[in-house]
Scaffold this motif. Sequence first.
Motif, PDB file in Angstrom:
ATOM      1  N   GLY A  87      60.928  67.830  34.638  1.00  0.00           N
ATOM      2  CA  GLY A  87      60.251  68.003  33.373  1.00  0.00           C
ATOM      3  C   GLY A  87      61.022  68.843  32.401  1.00  0.00           C
ATOM      4  N   GLY A  88      61.133  68.322  31.187  1.00  0.00           N
ATOM      5  CA  GLY A  88      61.779  69.084  30.134  1.00  0.00           C
ATOM      6  C   GLY A  88      60.844  69.176  28.966  1.00  0.00           C
ATOM      7  N   ALA A  89      61.381  69.272  27.774  1.00  0.00           N
ATOM      8  CA  ALA A  89      60.540  69.372  26.602  1.00  0.00           C
ATOM      9  C   ALA A  89      59.744  68.093  26.445  1.00  0.00           C
ATOM     10  N   ALA A  90      58.506  68.239  26.001  1.00  0.00           N
ATOM     11  CA  ALA A  90      57.629  67.079  25.914  1.00  0.00           C
ATOM     12  C   ALA A  90      58.207  65.997  25.030  1.00  0.00           C
ATOM     13  N   ALA A  91      58.910  66.380  24.003  1.00  0.00           N
ATOM     14  CA  ALA A  91      59.419  65.395  23.065  1.00  0.00           C
ATOM     15  C   ALA A  91      60.402  64.433  23.685  1.00  0.00           C
ATOM     16  N   ASP A  92      61.170  64.886  24.688  1.00  0.00           N
ATOM     17  CA  ASP A  92      62.176  63.984  25.230  1.00  0.00           C
ATOM     18  C   ASP A  92      62.025  63.797  26.711  1.00  0.00           C
ATOM     19  N   ARG A  93      60.855  64.046  27.227  1.00  0.00           N
ATOM     20  CA  ARG A  93      60.658  63.940  28.657  1.00  0.00           C
ATOM     21  C   ARG A  93      60.493  62.503  29.064  1.00  0.00           C
ATOM     22  N   PRO A  94      61.361  61.976  29.942  1.00  0.00           N
ATOM     23  CA  PRO A  94      61.274  60.595  30.375  1.00  0.00           C
ATOM     24  C   PRO A  94      60.362  60.420  31.553  1.00  0.00           C
ATOM     25  N   ALA A  95      59.866  59.210  31.724  1.00  0.00           N
ATOM     26  CA  ALA A  95      59.009  58.945  32.860  1.00  0.00           C
ATOM     27  C   ALA A  95      59.796  58.363  33.976  1.00  0.00           C
ATOM     28  N   SER A  96      60.456  59.123  34.735  1.00  0.00           N
ATOM     29  CA  SER A  96      61.171  58.539  35.843  1.00  0.00           C
ATOM     30  C   SER A  96      60.906  59.347  37.075  1.00  0.00           C
ATOM     31  N   ALA A  97      59.730  59.766  37.265  1.00  0.00           N
ATOM     32  CA  ALA A  97      59.482  60.712  38.302  1.00  0.00           C
ATOM     33  C   ALA A  97      59.009  60.201  39.608  1.00  0.00           C
ATOM     34  N   ALA A  98      57.901  60.639  39.996  1.00  0.00           N
ATOM     35  CA  ALA A  98      57.523  60.531  41.373  1.00  0.00           C
ATOM     36  C   ALA A  98      57.275  59.202  41.948  1.00  0.00           C
ATOM     37  N   GLY A  99      57.222  58.170  41.404  1.00  0.00           N
ATOM     38  CA  GLY A  99      57.115  56.957  42.144  1.00  0.00           C
ATOM     39  C   GLY A  99      56.076  56.042  41.623  1.00  0.00           C
ATOM     40  N   THR A 100      56.102  54.844  42.076  1.00  0.00           N
ATOM     41  CA  THR A 100      55.123  53.890  41.635  1.00  0.00           C
ATOM     42  C   THR A 100      54.001  53.778  42.594  1.00  0.00           C
ATOM     43  N   LEU A 148      58.009  62.578  51.002  1.00  0.00           N
ATOM     44  CA  LEU A 148      58.018  63.607  49.969  1.00  0.00           C
ATOM     45  C   LEU A 148      59.067  63.182  48.949  1.00  0.00           C
ATOM     46  N   VAL A 149      58.688  63.091  47.691  1.00  0.00           N
ATOM     47  CA  VAL A 149      59.572  62.516  46.683  1.00  0.00           C
ATOM     48  C   VAL A 149      59.755  63.454  45.499  1.00  0.00           C
ATOM     49  N   THR A 150      60.997  63.584  45.066  1.00  0.00           N
ATOM     50  CA  THR A 150      61.308  64.353  43.865  1.00  0.00           C
ATOM     51  C   THR A 150      62.557  63.759  43.237  1.00  0.00           C
ATOM     52  N   CYS A 151      63.150  64.442  42.250  1.00  0.00           N
ATOM     53  CA  CYS A 151      64.419  64.005  41.685  1.00  0.00           C
ATOM     54  C   CYS A 151      65.559  64.694  42.414  1.00  0.00           C
ATOM     55  N   ASP A 152      66.719  64.067  42.383  1.00  0.00           N
ATOM     56  CA  ASP A 152      67.901  64.652  43.018  1.00  0.00           C
ATOM     57  C   ASP A 152      68.728  65.370  41.961  1.00  0.00           C
ATOM     58  N   ILE A 153      68.679  66.698  41.967  1.00  0.00           N
ATOM     59  CA  ILE A 153      69.392  67.468  40.946  1.00  0.00           C
ATOM     60  C   ILE A 153      70.907  67.403  41.130  1.00  0.00           C
ATOM     61  N   ALA A 154      71.358  66.858  42.259  1.00  0.00           N
ATOM     62  CA  ALA A 154      72.798  66.728  42.476  1.00  0.00           C
ATOM     63  C   ALA A 154      73.329  65.386  41.981  1.00  0.00           C
ATOM     64  N   SER A 155      72.443  64.511  41.525  1.00  0.00           N
ATOM     65  CA  SER A 155      72.883  63.189  41.076  1.00  0.00           C
ATOM     66  C   SER A 155      73.338  63.241  39.618  1.00  0.00           C
ATOM     67  N   PRO A 156      74.134  62.250  39.197  1.00  0.00           N
ATOM     68  CA  PRO A 156      74.600  62.204  37.811  1.00  0.00           C
ATOM     69  C   PRO A 156      73.421  62.114  36.845  1.00  0.00           C
TER      70      PRO A 156
END
Length: 244
Positions: free
Chosen positions: A35-48, A219-227
């Motif tokens: 999560g970042g600023a609301a204005a530019d926060r993308p929806a690519s998070a926890a899963g479908t 358990l699902v999150t984003c990978d902070i080590a990914s590009p």
Amino acid sequence: MGKHSSRRARGTASIVAGAVIALGGGAVVVHGLTGGAAADRPASAAGTPPHRTPSNSASTPGSGSATSTHSTSPVAKADVLPRPTGHSSEVPVANPAGAACIPRSLTVASVGISGERVVPMGTNAQGQIYPPAHTTMWYDRSTQPGQPGISVIAGHVTYDGPDNFYNLRNVPVGAAVTVTCTNNKIVSLRVTHKESILKTKLTTDQRIWGGSATPVVTLVTCDIASPMVAGHHLNNYVVWTRPA
């Protein structure tokens, strides 16, 4: 789930980018866990989220035969990171004594997660799994922990700073994971596998969104080590657990 700005720990909530799952005639998209600023926060998070009758954070891992009644088959889509405009909402779920498990808290002691509150939640208005900051969610249409099938628990890795699953990628295989249920049942699990997965591939990964004849909790999150692209990580990080 991890969008970074000038600060290392700033993130955008995005777990699964553009996951579309056909579910009982409906399509569900799951996204981001940073999560970042609301204005530019993308929806690519926890899963479908698929099922319950049946992604960014929810998918069902096809770790066994796909016999779970909660099985869901995501239909691919997504070369872009979705941009959520709202969060998932809490869903009241009854869990009387003697029933199965509605998660109340999560403990992964090896990475400092201790009694973290878990909230049953659905998707946002866009059909995405997108928890608020500092919220660990159980996707209410996934299997209940401890039951045959795949359960999905998702959280952010960063959200304007480290979030609940910030250290999840450091969990060792074999580590203990405990889910405490609202009816005081305890589901004891062990980590069996962990993996960084492209968000565009996670949306159709049957190990997360498929069926299983035995209990699986992911358990699902984003990978902070990914590009990163446009401030968003390209990968999700998924940890699979099974009964200890």
